[in-house]
Write a protein that holds these residues in place. Structure first.
Motif, short mmCIF file in Angstrom:
data_model
loop_
_atom_site.label_atom_id
_atom_site.label_comp_id
_atom_site.label_asym_id
_atom_site.label_seq_id
_atom_site.Cartn_x
_atom_site.Cartn_y
_atom_site.Cartn_z
N GLY A 350 2.64 -24.10 -51.11
CA GLY A 350 3.54 -24.86 -51.03
C GLY A 350 4.22 -24.29 -52.08
N GLY A 351 5.64 -25.34 -52.09
CA GLY A 351 6.58 -25.78 -53.60
C GLY A 351 8.24 -26.03 -53.06
N VAL A 352 8.96 -25.38 -53.62
CA VAL A 352 10.28 -26.03 -53.75
C VAL A 352 10.87 -25.11 -52.53
CG1 VAL A 352 12.91 -25.73 -54.54
CG2 VAL A 352 10.90 -26.10 -56.11
N LEU A 353 11.13 -25.57 -51.55
CA LEU A 353 11.53 -25.36 -50.08
C LEU A 353 13.30 -24.57 -50.35
CD1 LEU A 353 11.33 -25.21 -47.33
CD2 LEU A 353 12.43 -26.70 -46.49
N VAL A 354 13.25 -22.68 -50.11
CA VAL A 354 13.89 -21.96 -50.82
C VAL A 354 14.45 -21.35 -48.55
CG1 VAL A 354 13.77 -21.51 -52.60
CG2 VAL A 354 12.60 -20.30 -50.93
N GLY A 358 16.67 -17.25 -51.09
CA GLY A 358 16.29 -17.79 -52.69
C GLY A 358 16.98 -19.11 -52.34
N ALA A 359 17.71 -19.17 -51.71
CA ALA A 359 18.76 -21.06 -52.73
C ALA A 359 18.01 -22.64 -52.02
CB ALA A 359 19.88 -20.68 -51.47
N THR A 360 17.85 -22.86 -52.78
CA THR A 360 16.94 -24.16 -53.15
C THR A 360 18.81 -25.56 -52.19
OG1 THR A 360 18.08 -24.54 -54.75
CG2 THR A 360 16.74 -23.66 -55.16
N ASP A 361 17.96 -26.55 -52.37
CA ASP A 361 19.14 -27.49 -51.77
C ASP A 361 20.20 -27.68 -52.34
OD1 ASP A 361 17.53 -27.63 -49.58
OD2 ASP A 361 16.50 -29.37 -49.87
N ALA A 362 19.82 -27.33 -53.82
CA ALA A 362 20.94 -27.27 -55.12
C ALA A 362 22.02 -26.42 -55.02
CB ALA A 362 20.19 -28.16 -56.14
N PRO A 363 22.93 -26.88 -54.83
CA PRO A 363 23.89 -25.82 -55.29
C PRO A 363 23.80 -24.85 -56.77
CG PRO A 363 24.70 -27.93 -53.88
CD PRO A 363 24.19 -28.29 -54.79
N GLY A 364 23.68 -23.86 -56.69
CA GLY A 364 23.83 -23.26 -58.15
C GLY A 364 21.83 -22.90 -58.74
N LEU A 365 21.44 -23.70 -57.86
CA LEU A 365 19.85 -23.55 -57.80
C LEU A 365 19.09 -22.70 -57.37
CD1 LEU A 365 17.73 -23.69 -59.72
CD2 LEU A 365 16.76 -26.16 -57.92
N TYR A 366 18.77 -21.22 -57.05
CA TYR A 366 17.66 -20.67 -56.89
C TYR A 366 17.15 -20.33 -57.15
CZ TYR A 366 21.73 -18.47 -54.62
OH TYR A 366 23.23 -18.44 -54.33
N ALA A 367 15.57 -20.06 -56.15
CA ALA A 367 13.71 -20.31 -57.03
C ALA A 367 13.14 -18.96 -55.84
CB ALA A 367 13.45 -21.73 -56.87
N ALA A 368 11.97 -18.50 -57.11
CA ALA A 368 11.48 -16.87 -56.28
C ALA A 368 10.37 -17.11 -56.62
CB ALA A 368 12.45 -15.88 -57.05
N GLY A 369 9.07 -16.33 -56.24
CA GLY A 369 7.72 -17.02 -56.62
C GLY A 369 7.00 -18.03 -56.26
N GLU A 370 6.30 -18.14 -56.73
CA GLU A 370 4.69 -19.05 -56.52
C GLU A 370 5.66 -20.19 -56.79
OE1 GLU A 370 0.38 -20.69 -58.21
OE2 GLU A 370 1.18 -18.87 -58.72
N VAL A 371 6.50 -21.04 -57.32
CA VAL A 371 7.33 -22.30 -57.83
C VAL A 371 7.70 -22.72 -55.64
CG1 VAL A 371 9.73 -21.20 -58.03
CG2 VAL A 371 8.75 -23.55 -58.49
N THR A 372 8.00 -21.63 -55.31
CA THR A 372 8.90 -21.87 -54.13
C THR A 372 7.19 -22.23 -52.94
OG1 THR A 372 8.70 -19.59 -53.23
CG2 THR A 372 10.68 -20.54 -54.27
N GLN A 373 8.51 -22.66 -51.52
CA GLN A 373 7.53 -22.56 -50.02
C GLN A 373 8.89 -21.79 -49.59
OE1 GLN A 373 6.68 -21.76 -46.95
NE2 GLN A 373 7.48 -24.68 -46.65
N SER A 374 8.86 -19.90 -49.53
CA SER A 374 9.52 -19.35 -48.43
C SER A 374 9.40 -19.52 -47.17
CB SER A 374 9.50 -18.07 -49.48
OG SER A 374 8.47 -17.51 -49.26
#
Length: 528
Positions: A350-354, A358-374
């Motif tokens: 699991g992790g940050v929803l993208v 790779g875009a998150t809920d916060a404008p300007g913030l992306y995430a990739a890899g194990e930190v995410t729940q893709s």
């Protein structure tokens, strides 16, 4: 100290972060922040390889199906198809960067097979694929004029509207506050876009194959910045971590089982995996880990045996040179005797929803890899899909940033980090004590097999420690250990809350109160 400005900041210097940085650097000035030295993350530890459809007998459909079966149907099929289709091109790009993948006598890819895969599709560099990949990416990043590599930066919190001089509750991310180990000060680093590539949260557990820095920093920072977090109950436990009192966290790759390794009871020599699953040692990781856990708990064992010696000395040394060298140094000759192994926390599914970019809920913030729940892994990650996710989503985030650059907010005036009301700590022992408590109750109460009662016990301890950590954080100057402790407690809470929310057993989440699997697969999504 004045803020440092870049076009894009990438937090994390592993496979996902460096893939994104190399793509973005074609157009932008990029800073890559590493928590310690470069290459100190999980990428270098990856032994097995990268899953990709590279032979005629295999197919994208088969790779998708294997991924969905391992993920217990919770995967997002669109995401799985997208990632699987991008895999061959990702491998080709890595080869261009100089990754010396193993080839067979005809010069074709040498493919191995791992648990849960219906075909040989794991491209590898002996048993040290992650190290080889990390070296190639780091060399390329160091040589690029548009990339600034910044080691020894411990990210504290994302910069949002709440940190601007005008103050706003609007959630756009403008960069990060980070503790600079070199100066002992907190630096403000600003950018129009930020990419989280900080890895998982394995160090919330007492036994983990994750590197020392895997304390869930990116997940906790994104949560505090207002992003949703998903499926944190699905913690993958690798079935085979070396049991050795001197050496902690040494992983025995799944490929040992893929190449014929057998799990045996250490006292009777009985091969026990066929008792649990018809696929025996090649069953998915969650099944193998639970089987080992059951053998250990039933008979009061410290470990079980993994035996590859029957394959012969030449075969073992050729296929597993890193493991052979490591264990021979500990007095274990794997060509002649079995390896003592135990399960250990291995991967945060699991992790940050993208989204698919790779875009998150916060404008300007992306995430990739194990930190995410893709949506790729579902309720259990299929072996060797993890590095693949890093390359595909690192590229996806970079491409989306480039395509939408003109729509990003300008960097506002940001307040510098304020230390006017805190002092240096005079009781560091508190941090070590609380850290130890978290890791122990997470292992005992939120491990491979769970009960509601155990989860509730863990939740009560988290609630009790939360005020203690908040008081400490509010009174003393930040240190790397304090930053990590704050994040560990946050992710422990997210894991336990997610586990309590799921009233079924699915994939990695096995709870005795709800042993059945519900008909409909539904993600657990927590909103701040």
């Amino acid at each position: 100290m004045s803020a440092r400005r870049f076009d894009v900041i990438v937090i994390g210097s592993g496979a996902a972060g460096l893939t994104a940085a190399l793509n973005l650097a074609q157009q932008f000035k990029v800073a890559v922040l590493a928590k310690g030295k470069l290459g100190g993350g999980a990428t270098e530890w990856a032994q097995g390889g990268i899953a990709a459809v590279l032979e005629e007998e295999d197919s994208f459909e088969a790779h998708v199906r294997d991924t969905m079966i391992a993920g217990a149907g919770l995967n997002d099929r669109e995401v799985v198809e997208y990632v699987v289709s991008k895999a061959p091109a990702a491998i080709a790009r890595l080869a261009e960067l100089g990754v010396p993948f193993n080839l067979d006598e005809d010069g074709d890819w040498h493919l191995t097979r791992e648990g849960g895969h219906s075909h040989r599709r794991i491209v590898h560099v002996n048993d040290a694929t992650g190290w080889a990949v990390a070296q190639a990416l780091e060399n390329a990043a160091e040589a690029h004029p548009n990339i600034t590599l910044v080691p020894d930066m411990v990210a504290i919190d994302l910069v949002t509207g709440r940190h601007t001089k005008e103050f706003s509750t609007e959630g756009t991310v403008h960069g990060v506050y980070a503790y600079n180990r070199s100066s002992g000060e907190v630096d403000t680093l600003l950018a129009k876009a930020t990419v989280l590539a900080t890895g998982g949260a394995g160090r919330a557990y007492l036994f983990s194959t994750a590197p020392r820095g895997a304390t869930g920093d990116g997940i906790a920072m994104a949560w505090r910045a207002g992003c949703r977090v998903s499926n944190m109950e699905f913690m993958q436990f690798h079935p085979t971590c070396l049991y050795n009192l001197e050496v902690k966290n040494f992983l025995i790759t799944e490929a040992v089982r893929g190449e014929g390794g057998i799990l045996r009871h250490p006292e009777t020599g009985h091969r026990f995996m066929p008792d649990y699953d018809e696929r025996a040692e090649l069953a998915p990781r969650d099944i193998v880990a639970r089987a080992i856990d059951a053998e250990i708990k039933r008979d009061g064992l410290d470990y079980v045996h993994l035996d590859i010696a029957h394959k012969g000395e030449e075969f073992v040394k050729h296929h597993f040179p890193t493991i052979y060298e490591k264990l021979i140094g500990l007095g274990i000759d794997i060509t002649a005797e079995p390896i003592p192994v135990v399960p250990a926390q291995h991967y945060t599914c699991g992790g940050v929803l993208v989204d698919i970019h790779g875009a998150t809920d916060a404008p300007g913030l992306y995430a990739a890899g194990e930190v995410t729940q893709s949506g790729l892994h579902g309720a259990n990650r299929l072996a060797s899909n993890s590095l693949l996710e890093c390359f595909v989503f690192g590229d996806a985030a970079a491409e989306h940033i480039r395509a939408n650059w003109d729509g990003f907010a300008d960097i506002p005036d940001v307040r510098p980090w304020d230390e006017s009301r805190v002092t240096d700590s005079d009781e560091e022992v508190v941090i070590q004590q609380v850290w130890g408590e978290i890791r122990r109750f997470m292992w005992n109460f939120v491990g491979i097999v769970r009960t509601t009662k155990r989860l509730e016990r863990a939740q009560r301890r988290i609630d009790m420690l939360r005020q203690e950590v908040a008081d400490y954080y509010g009174a003393f100057r930040v240190t790397p250990d304090l930053i990590e402790l704050r994040n560990l407690l946050e992710v422990a809470d997210l894991i336990v809350r997610s586990a309590l929310h799921r009233h079924e057993s699915r994939g990695l989440h096995f709870i005795l109160d709800y042993p059945e699997t519900e008909k409909d697969a539904v993600d657990t999504v927590l909103a701040p």
